[in-house]
Scaffold this active site. Structure first.
Site, PDB file in Angstrom:
ATOM      1  N   GLY A  55      33.397 -74.101  21.920  1.00  0.00           N
ATOM      2  CA  GLY A  55      33.338 -75.212  20.970  1.00  0.00           C
ATOM      3  C   GLY A  55      32.122 -76.121  21.083  1.00  0.00           C
ATOM      4  CD1 TRP A  57      26.252 -74.190  20.424  1.00  0.00           C
ATOM      5  CD2 TRP A  57      25.535 -73.180  18.561  1.00  0.00           C
ATOM      6  NE1 TRP A  57      25.107 -73.508  20.726  1.00  0.00           N
ATOM      7  CE2 TRP A  57      24.651 -72.873  19.612  1.00  0.00           C
ATOM      8  CE3 TRP A  57      25.297 -72.643  17.301  1.00  0.00           C
ATOM      9  CZ2 TRP A  57      23.527 -72.064  19.439  1.00  0.00           C
ATOM     10  CZ3 TRP A  57      24.190 -71.834  17.117  1.00  0.00           C
ATOM     11  CH2 TRP A  57      23.316 -71.550  18.173  1.00  0.00           C
ATOM     12  CG  ASP A  75      34.926 -67.149  19.006  1.00  0.00           C
ATOM     13  OD1 ASP A  75      33.768 -67.510  19.300  1.00  0.00           O
ATOM     14  OD2 ASP A  75      35.494 -66.171  19.552  1.00  0.00           O
ATOM     15  CG  ASP A  91      36.011 -59.126  13.882  1.00  0.00           C
ATOM     16  OD1 ASP A  91      34.897 -59.479  13.435  1.00  0.00           O
ATOM     17  OD2 ASP A  91      36.198 -58.069  14.500  1.00  0.00           O
ATOM     18  CG  ASP A 116      25.559 -69.382  20.748  1.00  0.00           C
ATOM     19  OD1 ASP A 116      24.485 -68.789  20.903  1.00  0.00           O
ATOM     20  OD2 ASP A 116      26.117 -70.041  21.648  1.00  0.00           O
ATOM     21  CE  LYS A 156      24.110 -65.670  21.975  1.00  0.00           C
ATOM     22  NZ  LYS A 156      24.657 -66.459  23.088  1.00  0.00           N
TER      23      LYS A 156
HETATM   24  C1  LIG Z   1      28.092 -67.419  23.437  1.00  0.00           C
HETATM   25  S1  LIG Z   1      29.691 -67.562  22.766  1.00  0.00           S
HETATM   26  C2  LIG Z   1      29.524 -68.967  21.724  1.00  0.00           C
HETATM   27  C3  LIG Z   1      29.423 -70.271  22.442  1.00  0.00           C
HETATM   28  C4  LIG Z   1      29.533 -71.467  21.482  1.00  0.00           C
HETATM   29  N1  LIG Z   1      28.379 -71.538  20.608  1.00  0.00           N
HETATM   30  C5  LIG Z   1      29.645 -72.775  22.207  1.00  0.00           C
HETATM   31  O1  LIG Z   1      28.697 -73.549  22.208  1.00  0.00           O
HETATM   32  O2  LIG Z   1      30.713 -73.054  22.759  1.00  0.00           O
HETATM   33  C6  LIG Z   1      29.754 -66.242  21.624  1.00  0.00           C
HETATM   34  C7  LIG Z   1      31.060 -66.119  20.904  1.00  0.00           C
HETATM   35  O3  LIG Z   1      30.968 -65.134  19.861  1.00  0.00           O
HETATM   36  C8  LIG Z   1      32.286 -64.676  19.638  1.00  0.00           C
HETATM   37  N2  LIG Z   1      32.331 -63.454  18.819  1.00  0.00           N
HETATM   38  C9  LIG Z   1      31.847 -62.226  19.142  1.00  0.00           C
HETATM   39  N3  LIG Z   1      32.085 -61.351  18.154  1.00  0.00           N
HETATM   40  C10 LIG Z   1      32.723 -62.036  17.157  1.00  0.00           C
HETATM   41  C11 LIG Z   1      33.244 -61.675  15.883  1.00  0.00           C
HETATM   42  N4  LIG Z   1      33.135 -60.418  15.419  1.00  0.00           N
HETATM   43  N5  LIG Z   1      33.845 -62.625  15.126  1.00  0.00           N
HETATM   44  C12 LIG Z   1      33.970 -63.893  15.600  1.00  0.00           C
HETATM   45  N6  LIG Z   1      33.492 -64.298  16.809  1.00  0.00           N
HETATM   46  C13 LIG Z   1      32.889 -63.387  17.585  1.00  0.00           C
HETATM   47  C14 LIG Z   1      32.814 -64.481  21.046  1.00  0.00           C
HETATM   48  O4  LIG Z   1      34.225 -64.442  21.071  1.00  0.00           O
HETATM   49  C15 LIG Z   1      32.225 -65.674  21.780  1.00  0.00           C
HETATM   50  O5  LIG Z   1      33.151 -66.714  21.916  1.00  0.00           O
END
Ligand SMILES: C[S@@+](CC[C@H](N)C(=O)[O-])C[C@H]1O[C@@H](n2cnc3c(N)ncnc32)[C@H](O)[C@@H]1O
Length: 248
Positions: A55, A57, A75, A91, A116, A156
């Site tokens: 959370g 961002w 997410d 997703d 991200d 990212k």
């Molecule tokens: C690096 S983390 C994000 C951190 C977040 N920006 C923060 O500041 O707290 C990347 C996130 O991308 C999510 N993610 C990966 N594939 C996804 C998808 N297909 N749909 C939704 N979320 C996804 C992961 O579950 C993970 O929580």
């Protein structure tokens, strides 16, 4: 002092800073640094935060948009509630999730998409990097049409094959596209942020019917990095050891 020790130490610095400021992730500083440089989010904006768990961002986004704005976070993993943020579990690559986001927008356009998103890491860099590129393409294909003219998109992506093709596809849709490494992420050489600003009006976008995902895959097939399933199965599938199939 080893490079590894140095990198860990820097990571700890941002983690400690996040903890003391009440941010849920050190990633929050990556968005804050993007914001400082590019001024992506403004008061009153509608923001979509893709891959928002835990959370950080979304917390930054809601601070920037204020009470008159709107932040929607999505997410696969559920987030603890964040005041002012509409959180969804799903997703982003699935049609049902995309439909829910469109419904939530009630016809309004997004001003800023911040993503991200990161795949679950396997530890095999080439595999993780290929999945990161594919995820970014899918997010772009879904979300860019929901963005208002002049809107921004930051994502990212893991450095490696396919980035040049994504940048080319982004340059057709935005007037300004830059790669940026926030200081908070420089210890991690594997990631870079693609910052796209000023989305062009639809009548100025000359991308044909091709989606970004297909355009990127086509370039990777042409470069011989991935195998076109329409071609004969080669004897040696190359150093990656897997093939990504071309989206229809
Ligand atoms: C690096 S983390 C994000 C951190 C977040 N920006 C923060 O500041 O707290 C990347 C996130 O991308 C999510 N993610 C990966 N594939 C996804 C998808 N297909 N749909 C939704 N979320 C996804 C992961 O579950 C993970 O929580």
């Amino acid at each position: 002092m080893s490079k590894r020790w140095y990198n860990e130490h820097r990571r700890d610095h941002w983690r400690r800073k996040a903890k003391s400021s009440g941010y849920r992730s050190r990633s929050a500083y990556k968005l804050l640094q993007c914001q400082e440089k590019f001024n992506l989010i403004r008061e009153g904006d509608i923001v979509l935060d893709v891959g928002c768990h835990p959370g950080g961002w979304s917390q930054v986004s809601v601070e920037l948009t204020g009470e008159t704005g709107r932040v929607i976070g999505i997410d696969i993993r559920p987030c603890e509630p964040i005041p002012g943020v509409e959180l969804m579990v799903g997703d982003i690559t699935e049609e049902s999730t995309q439909e829910r986001i469109i419904e939530m927008l009630e016809g309004e356009k997004i001003h800023s998409i911040v993503s991200d998103i990161s795949p679950k890491l396997s530890g095999q860099y080439e595999m993780d990097q290929a999945i990161s590129v594919d995820l970014v393409c899918m997010v772009m294909d879904f979300a860019i049409p929901l963005l208002n003219n002049g809107g921004s998109f930051v994502t990212k992506v893991f450095q490696g094959r396919g980035i040049e093709a994504i940048v080319r596809a982004a340059r057709i849709r935005f007037s300004k596209v830059q790669r940026y490494s926030p200081i908070a992420s420089r210890n991690s050489s594997s990631e870079v942020y693609l910052v796209c600003r000023n989305k062009l009006p639809a009548n100025k976008i000359d991308a044909g019917e091709t989606t970004i995902r297909v355009a990127v895959e086509n370039e990777l097939v042409d470069l011989g990095y991935i195998i076109d399933p329409d071609d004969e199965e080669p004897e040696d599938s190359g150093p990656i050891g897997f093939s990504v199939h071309r989206a229809k």
